[in-house]
Design a protein around this motif. Sequence first.
Motif, PDB file in Angstrom:
ATOM      1  N   PHE A   1      -8.467 -10.151 -12.656  1.00 26.18           N
ATOM      2  CA  PHE A   1      -9.860 -10.524 -12.894  1.00 26.18           C
ATOM      3  C   PHE A   1     -10.086 -11.942 -12.398  1.00 26.18           C
ATOM      4  O   PHE A   1      -9.402 -12.872 -12.799  1.00 26.18           O
ATOM      5  N   LEU A   2     -11.075 -12.090 -11.523  1.00 21.87           N
ATOM      6  CA  LEU A   2     -11.453 -13.402 -11.006  1.00 21.87           C
ATOM      7  C   LEU A   2     -12.581 -14.012 -11.821  1.00 21.87           C
ATOM      8  O   LEU A   2     -12.818 -15.211 -11.749  1.00 21.87           O
ATOM      9  N   ALA A   3     -13.303 -13.191 -12.581  1.00 26.22           N
ATOM     10  CA  ALA A   3     -14.358 -13.609 -13.507  1.00 26.22           C
ATOM     11  C   ALA A   3     -14.420 -12.552 -14.592  1.00 26.22           C
ATOM     12  O   ALA A   3     -13.703 -11.548 -14.531  1.00 26.22           O
ATOM     13  N   LYS A   4     -15.274 -12.753 -15.585  1.00 24.35           N
ATOM     14  CA  LYS A   4     -15.303 -11.827 -16.713  1.00 24.35           C
ATOM     15  C   LYS A   4     -15.642 -10.416 -16.281  1.00 24.35           C
ATOM     16  O   LYS A   4     -15.116  -9.442 -16.829  1.00 24.35           O
ATOM     17  N   ASN A   5     -16.527 -10.263 -15.307  1.00 23.82           N
ATOM     18  CA  ASN A   5     -16.975  -8.930 -14.893  1.00 23.82           C
ATOM     19  C   ASN A   5     -16.720  -8.633 -13.415  1.00 23.82           C
ATOM     20  O   ASN A   5     -17.374  -7.769 -12.837  1.00 23.82           O
ATOM     21  N   ALA A   6     -15.790  -9.353 -12.813  1.00 23.12           N
ATOM     22  CA  ALA A   6     -15.472  -9.107 -11.409  1.00 23.12           C
ATOM     23  C   ALA A   6     -13.996  -9.385 -11.167  1.00 23.12           C
ATOM     24  O   ALA A   6     -13.409 -10.275 -11.790  1.00 23.12           O
ATOM     25  N   GLY A   7     -13.410  -8.618 -10.271  1.00 23.19           N
ATOM     26  CA  GLY A   7     -12.000  -8.807  -9.976  1.00 23.19           C
ATOM     27  C   GLY A   7     -11.605  -8.111  -8.697  1.00 23.19           C
ATOM     28  O   GLY A   7     -12.449  -7.728  -7.884  1.00 23.19           O
ATOM     29  N   ALA A   8     -10.297  -7.953  -8.524  1.00 22.99           N
ATOM     30  CA  ALA A   8      -9.755  -7.298  -7.343  1.00 22.99           C
ATOM     31  C   ALA A   8      -8.485  -6.573  -7.745  1.00 22.99           C
ATOM     32  O   ALA A   8      -7.843  -6.919  -8.751  1.00 22.99           O
ATOM     33  N   GLN A   9      -8.124  -5.556  -6.991  1.00 27.21           N
ATOM     34  CA  GLN A   9      -6.894  -4.831  -7.273  1.00 27.21           C
ATOM     35  C   GLN A   9      -6.250  -4.356  -5.990  1.00 27.21           C
ATOM     36  O   GLN A   9      -6.898  -4.180  -4.955  1.00 27.21           O
ATOM     37  N   ILE A  10      -4.941  -4.141  -6.073  1.00 30.92           N
ATOM     38  CA  ILE A  10      -4.153  -3.571  -5.000  1.00 30.92           C
ATOM     39  C   ILE A  10      -3.375  -2.411  -5.580  1.00 30.92           C
ATOM     40  O   ILE A  10      -2.970  -2.447  -6.753  1.00 30.92           O
ATOM     41  N   GLU A  11      -3.182  -1.368  -4.798  1.00 31.19           N
ATOM     42  CA  GLU A  11      -2.451  -0.196  -5.254  1.00 31.19           C
ATOM     43  C   GLU A  11      -1.402   0.195  -4.222  1.00 31.19           C
ATOM     44  O   GLU A  11      -1.546  -0.064  -3.032  1.00 31.19           O
ATOM     45  N   ILE A  12      -0.361   0.851  -4.703  1.00 29.73           N
ATOM     46  CA  ILE A  12       0.558   1.591  -3.851  1.00 29.73           C
ATOM     47  C   ILE A  12       0.419   3.043  -4.265  1.00 29.73           C
ATOM     48  O   ILE A  12       0.726   3.411  -5.402  1.00 29.73           O
ATOM     49  N   GLN A  13      -0.086   3.871  -3.368  1.00 31.65           N
ATOM     50  CA  GLN A  13      -0.515   5.222  -3.710  1.00 31.65           C
ATOM     51  C   GLN A  13       0.207   6.264  -2.871  1.00 31.65           C
ATOM     52  O   GLN A  13       0.362   6.110  -1.651  1.00 31.65           O
ATOM     53  N   TYR A  14       0.639   7.345  -3.524  1.00 34.77           N
ATOM     54  CA  TYR A  14       1.087   8.527  -2.795  1.00 34.77           C
ATOM     55  C   TYR A  14      -0.096   9.474  -2.675  1.00 34.77           C
ATOM     56  O   TYR A  14      -0.777   9.782  -3.658  1.00 34.77           O
ATOM     57  N   LEU A  15      -0.367   9.956  -1.449  1.00 35.56           N
ATOM     58  CA  LEU A  15      -1.553  10.760  -1.192  1.00 35.56           C
ATOM     59  C   LEU A  15      -1.232  11.804  -0.135  1.00 35.56           C
ATOM     60  O   LEU A  15      -0.540  11.526   0.848  1.00 35.56           O
ATOM     61  N   GLN A  16      -1.744  13.012  -0.352  1.00 38.61           N
ATOM     62  CA  GLN A  16      -1.607  14.063   0.652  1.00 38.61           C
ATOM     63  C   GLN A  16      -2.981  14.418   1.202  1.00 38.61           C
ATOM     64  O   GLN A  16      -3.891  14.775   0.458  1.00 38.61           O
ATOM     65  N   LEU A  17      -3.139  14.292   2.514  1.00 42.86           N
ATOM     66  CA  LEU A  17      -4.346  14.704   3.209  1.00 42.86           C
ATOM     67  C   LEU A  17      -4.056  15.969   4.007  1.00 42.86           C
ATOM     68  O   LEU A  17      -2.898  16.321   4.231  1.00 42.86           O
ATOM     69  N   GLY A  18      -5.124  16.627   4.466  1.00 43.63           N
ATOM     70  CA  GLY A  18      -4.906  17.807   5.276  1.00 43.63           C
ATOM     71  C   GLY A  18      -6.162  18.620   5.467  1.00 43.63           C
ATOM     72  O   GLY A  18      -7.257  18.212   5.056  1.00 43.63           O
ATOM     73  N   TYR A  19      -5.998  19.783   6.075  1.00 41.91           N
ATOM     74  CA  TYR A  19      -7.141  20.637   6.365  1.00 41.91           C
ATOM     75  C   TYR A  19      -6.709  22.103   6.361  1.00 41.91           C
ATOM     76  O   TYR A  19      -5.529  22.442   6.516  1.00 41.91           O
ATOM     77  N   THR A  20      -7.708  22.965   6.197  1.00 39.01           N
ATOM     78  CA  THR A  20      -7.522  24.413   6.254  1.00 39.01           C
ATOM     79  C   THR A  20      -8.593  24.992   7.159  1.00 39.01           C
ATOM     80  O   THR A  20      -9.774  24.707   6.980  1.00 39.01           O
ATOM     81  N   GLN A  21      -8.189  25.790   8.156  1.00 30.97           N
ATOM     82  CA  GLN A  21      -9.128  26.471   9.045  1.00 30.97           C
ATOM     83  C   GLN A  21      -8.940  27.980   8.934  1.00 30.97           C
ATOM     84  O   GLN A  21      -7.806  28.465   8.844  1.00 30.97           O
ATOM     85  N   ARG A  22     -10.062  28.711   8.970  1.00 29.20           N
ATOM     86  CA  ARG A  22     -10.012  30.177   8.928  1.00 29.20           C
ATOM     87  C   ARG A  22     -10.918  30.745  10.017  1.00 29.20           C
ATOM     88  O   ARG A  22     -11.984  30.195  10.291  1.00 29.20           O
ATOM     89  N   ASP A  23     -10.493  31.854  10.598  1.00 30.43           N
ATOM     90  CA  ASP A  23     -11.322  32.511  11.606  1.00 30.43           C
ATOM     91  C   ASP A  23     -12.081  33.674  10.987  1.00 30.43           C
ATOM     92  O   ASP A  23     -12.032  33.903   9.771  1.00 30.43           O
ATOM     93  N   THR A  24     -12.792  34.436  11.810  1.00 31.22           N
ATOM     94  CA  THR A  24     -13.620  35.538  11.301  1.00 31.22           C
ATOM     95  C   THR A  24     -12.783  36.683  10.740  1.00 31.22           C
ATOM     96  O   THR A  24     -13.299  37.533   9.996  1.00 31.22           O
ATOM     97  N   LEU A  25     -11.508  36.732  11.074  1.00 30.12           N
ATOM     98  CA  LEU A  25     -10.610  37.756  10.536  1.00 30.12           C
ATOM     99  C   LEU A  25      -9.884  37.270   9.288  1.00 30.12           C
ATOM    100  O   LEU A  25      -8.972  37.932   8.801  1.00 30.12           O
TER     101      LEU A  25
END
Length: 219
Positions: free
Chosen positions: A65-89
Amino acid sequence: MQNTFTLLLLLLLGLVSENLSAQTSVGFRGGYSSSSYSYRHRPGATVTRTGGITAPTYSLVIEQFLAKNAGAQIEIQYLQLGYTQRDTLNRTNQTTFDYVKVPFMSNFYFGNKGRFHIKVGTHIGYMLSAADPVREYETPGVLPTYGDVGDNPRKLLYGLSAGAGLSKLFGKSTLVGEVRFSYDFNRPETRGRVFDMTSTNLEFTLAYLFQIIKPKWQN
């Protein structure tokens, strides 16, 4: 992959140990993320939007916290991104990317013990692995594989993030519920098979933070 993520968490703790007195709270954030990709297969083509994937996410959070109602944060995050595609069949292609992601967020709070917050910032990340768990069809214009030998996806991740949520104070502890949206500018393609790609990610998480240093305005 889990061993790599644990090692990165330990490295972060080592890096901040000398400046730990400057931090207000530390804790963990966990929940689920939903991601998808948009792409143009060649210049001038219309934008194609893929279906998404949903996966768990978790991170180590360090907030100051840099002030009573304001601050900053840093994270180390594990995250999985991706996509799914489907055709007409109803045949399916699916690709996933596992990342270690580091968000840098500015935080703004409204209220006292029960608070509403807004967070904005940027993020960078590094791809740990890519996989193609489902590959049922090949036609022109669909996204290629990224988990095969020789696909060589780009490792760097970068973009913008913004979130909003509610938090509740319990003495030195804080419980935080948050919805966060991220937009990534990078594309994993390095072989010229896809002209342009971007990804979006929506996270629904809960975090527990513990105050380790009392703020000056509480002295």
